[in-house]
Design an enzyme around this catalytic site. Sequence first.
Site, PDB file in Angstrom:
ATOM      1  N   ASP A 221       0.815  -1.224   0.000  1.00  0.00           N
ATOM      2  CA  ASP A 221       0.000   0.000   0.000  1.00  0.00           C
ATOM      3  C   ASP A 221       0.849   1.275   0.000  1.00  0.00           C
ATOM      4  O   ASP A 221       0.318   2.365  -0.136  1.00  0.00           O
ATOM      5  CB  ASP A 221      -0.878   0.052   1.260  1.00  0.00           C
ATOM      6  CG  ASP A 221      -1.912  -1.049   1.293  1.00  0.00           C
ATOM      7  OD1 ASP A 221      -2.068  -1.737   0.265  1.00  0.00           O
ATOM      8  OD2 ASP A 221      -2.554  -1.220   2.346  1.00  0.00           O
ATOM      9  N   TYR A 384      -6.093  -9.629  -4.534  1.00  0.00           N
ATOM     10  CA  TYR A 384      -5.171 -10.668  -4.063  1.00  0.00           C
ATOM     11  C   TYR A 384      -4.300 -11.201  -5.193  1.00  0.00           C
ATOM     12  O   TYR A 384      -3.188 -11.664  -4.954  1.00  0.00           O
ATOM     13  CB  TYR A 384      -5.940 -11.808  -3.374  1.00  0.00           C
ATOM     14  CG  TYR A 384      -6.482 -11.370  -2.026  1.00  0.00           C
ATOM     15  CD1 TYR A 384      -5.626 -11.269  -0.931  1.00  0.00           C
ATOM     16  CD2 TYR A 384      -7.802 -11.015  -1.864  1.00  0.00           C
ATOM     17  CE1 TYR A 384      -6.091 -10.834   0.305  1.00  0.00           C
ATOM     18  CE2 TYR A 384      -8.278 -10.580  -0.635  1.00  0.00           C
ATOM     19  CZ  TYR A 384      -7.426 -10.492   0.445  1.00  0.00           C
ATOM     20  OH  TYR A 384      -7.881 -10.055   1.661  1.00  0.00           O
TER      21      TYR A 384
HETATM   22  O1  LIG Z   1      -4.296 -10.102   3.981  1.00  0.00           O
HETATM   23  P1  LIG Z   1      -5.552  -9.616   4.568  1.00  0.00           P
HETATM   24  O2  LIG Z   1      -5.624  -9.911   6.032  1.00  0.00           O
HETATM   25  O3  LIG Z   1      -6.746 -10.075   3.797  1.00  0.00           O
HETATM   26  O4  LIG Z   1      -5.546  -8.051   4.487  1.00  0.00           O
HETATM   27  C1  LIG Z   1      -5.642  -7.308   3.309  1.00  0.00           C
HETATM   28  C2  LIG Z   1      -4.749  -6.113   3.452  1.00  0.00           C
HETATM   29  O5  LIG Z   1      -3.425  -6.495   3.256  1.00  0.00           O
HETATM   30  C3  LIG Z   1      -2.760  -5.583   2.397  1.00  0.00           C
HETATM   31  O6  LIG Z   1      -2.623  -6.177   1.135  1.00  0.00           O
HETATM   32  C4  LIG Z   1      -1.419  -5.277   2.944  1.00  0.00           C
HETATM   33  O7  LIG Z   1      -1.507  -4.738   4.226  1.00  0.00           O
HETATM   34  P2  LIG Z   1      -0.262  -4.741   5.215  1.00  0.00           P
HETATM   35  O8  LIG Z   1       0.890  -4.134   4.447  1.00  0.00           O
HETATM   36  O9  LIG Z   1      -0.663  -3.923   6.397  1.00  0.00           O
HETATM   37  O10 LIG Z   1       0.047  -6.150   5.553  1.00  0.00           O
HETATM   38  C5  LIG Z   1      -3.714  -4.385   2.307  1.00  0.00           C
HETATM   39  O11 LIG Z   1      -3.627  -3.712   1.067  1.00  0.00           O
HETATM   40  C6  LIG Z   1      -5.033  -5.017   2.482  1.00  0.00           C
HETATM   41  O12 LIG Z   1      -5.955  -4.128   3.022  1.00  0.00           O
END
Ligand SMILES: O=P(O)(O)OC[C@H]1O[C@](O)(COP(=O)(O)O)[C@@H](O)[C@@H]1O
Length: 513
Positions: A221, A384
């Site tokens: 992010d 994802y």
């Molecule tokens: O992996 P999860 O728990 O579904 O969370 C999704 C979150 O992880 C991220 O891909 C990365 O977040 P972090 O850098 O805080 O780990 C965010 O963009 C997204 O909101």
Amino acid sequence: METDTERSNVKIVHGEFGYVLEDVPHFTDYLPNLQTFPNPLQDNPAYSVVKQYFVHHDDTVPQKIVVHRNSPRGIHFRRAGPRQKIYFEADDVNACIVTCGGLCPGLNTVIREIVCGISYMYGVDKVLGIQDGYKGFYARNTVTLTPKSVNDIHKKGGTILGSSRGGHDTIKIVDSIEDRGINQVYIIGGDGTQKGASAIFEEVQRRGLKVAVAGIPKTIDNDIAVLLYHIRVIDKSFGFDTAVEEAQRAINAAHVEATSVENGIGVVKLMGRYSGFIAMYATLASRDVDCCLIPESPFYLEGKGGLYEYVEKRLKEDGHMVLVVAEGAGQDLIAECMKSMDNQDASGNKLLLDIGLWLSQKIKDHFSSKRNMVINLKYIDPTYMIRAIPSIASDNVYCTLLAQSVVHGAMAGYTGFTSGLVNGRQTYIPFYRVTEKRNHVVITDRMWARLLSSTNQPSFLSSKDIEEAKNAKDPIEWRSASGKHLDGGLPVVHEDDNSMESNKTETDSPTLL
Ligand SMILES: O=P(O)(O)OC[C@H]1O[C@](O)(COP(=O)(O)O)[C@@H](O)[C@@H]1O
Ligand SMILES: Nc1ncnc2c1ncn2[C@@H]1O[C@H](COP(=O)(O)OP(=O)(O)O)[C@@H](O)[C@H]1O
Ligand SMILES: [Mg+2]
């Protein structure tokens, strides 16, 4: 919030003409009379043609590169790189690597380059992989990492070590470090992870252990802040370019779908819980996007200047439109319609409601029931998929520089630091600078204006919003002043000093990210 003078481990050095060095902790701060060793790099064939093997002890990197004739020289960070004297002999090093938080392209490259770098440059052959994030220190087995075992991992997405959220228990982690005889800890992770790394460092220091604790900032992010008086310090984080590149494929698909039907609308959701950098850069790069919505910039749907009006205008003019929405955008609007759940993940991050699905449905309902227009909306959620891919070439190079820098720092006895690119140079930055705040798109900055002029979308800001944003003490967090918290609904803490200065400098900052 702790001020600089209240914090432990703050090492500030003042020089002439307003020169300030924000130095990083070193073993010698709490362990006197340690033995040093000559750096083996001077006998390494790879370095035999390098004119200057070692970074000069006085080399520092300025945080601010746009300066005025009479302005003070400002804040500097220690330049990363090999030092003449090191504090470990190869045979004594027992290193470990851990990856925490969400996935990000490039994690495996960083792991590979730490293992290869420490082995090829310093002759170290004991590197352990901690499995499944912080909790792996006390609840999982370890894996042995060798240059051979990590040789191809940069070609895979994800992290070969596994990752997790939650489970940070400082005492258990440092107990495990002590029990296993680990003396270098490389921690790869985002804002939460770096907070955890800072706690581990404090505990290691409290116990008087000769253990280097070093962070490598990870965040797809780009929300790792490292802010100094509201100016971003780290240029960008690894994996970001890969994410923007991959997002183009989703945007392109949305554009193809939208242009192939009557009144086609393509909606693409991209990651960005609190910060809309991926959405902003993917939009700027693509040129097919008509509207980009990010958490930092509020928007509304109905009425003059609202999103529905703009969508209708684009459909009437072009017959199609593409909308990019960051996952954290418009959460206040959804919360008004749905009962907000206020759930958190294991690390304490707010679980968001799905803006992409919600917005798509709202647009469909509006045009079918209120405007009696037939629209064809396709919603694409590649989030994802984007973070699961291996990193692209530019990120691989960046990961290599970060990994080699962090290894040089730990071998040289530095600890409690994160390696980071500042104005194109590798540096060592004290943990507290990384963990203070989140990085956000500054909508009073020129970059957001560039985006608005590229898409020609409305700003959705009323004249009151604009005044508030411009006059906000902290231009990054101005929304919190109007009660709209960006950071998971929690009140945002402001640094009170230098806010006027920050207004000026942030706006003038040429940094892209
Ligand atoms: O992996 P999860 O728990 O579904 O969370 C999704 C979150 O992880 C991220 O891909 C990365 O977040 P972090 O850098 O805080 O780990 C965010 O963009 C997204 O909101
Ligand atoms: N304030 C904190 N202090 C100590 N550890 C933390 C803190 N915040 C998060 N962590 C730990 O850091 C790890 C990763 O945090 P998370 O927010 O999930 O991802 P990221 O580091 O990518 O932002 C988790 O194991 C979590 O328990
Ligand atoms: Mg995070």
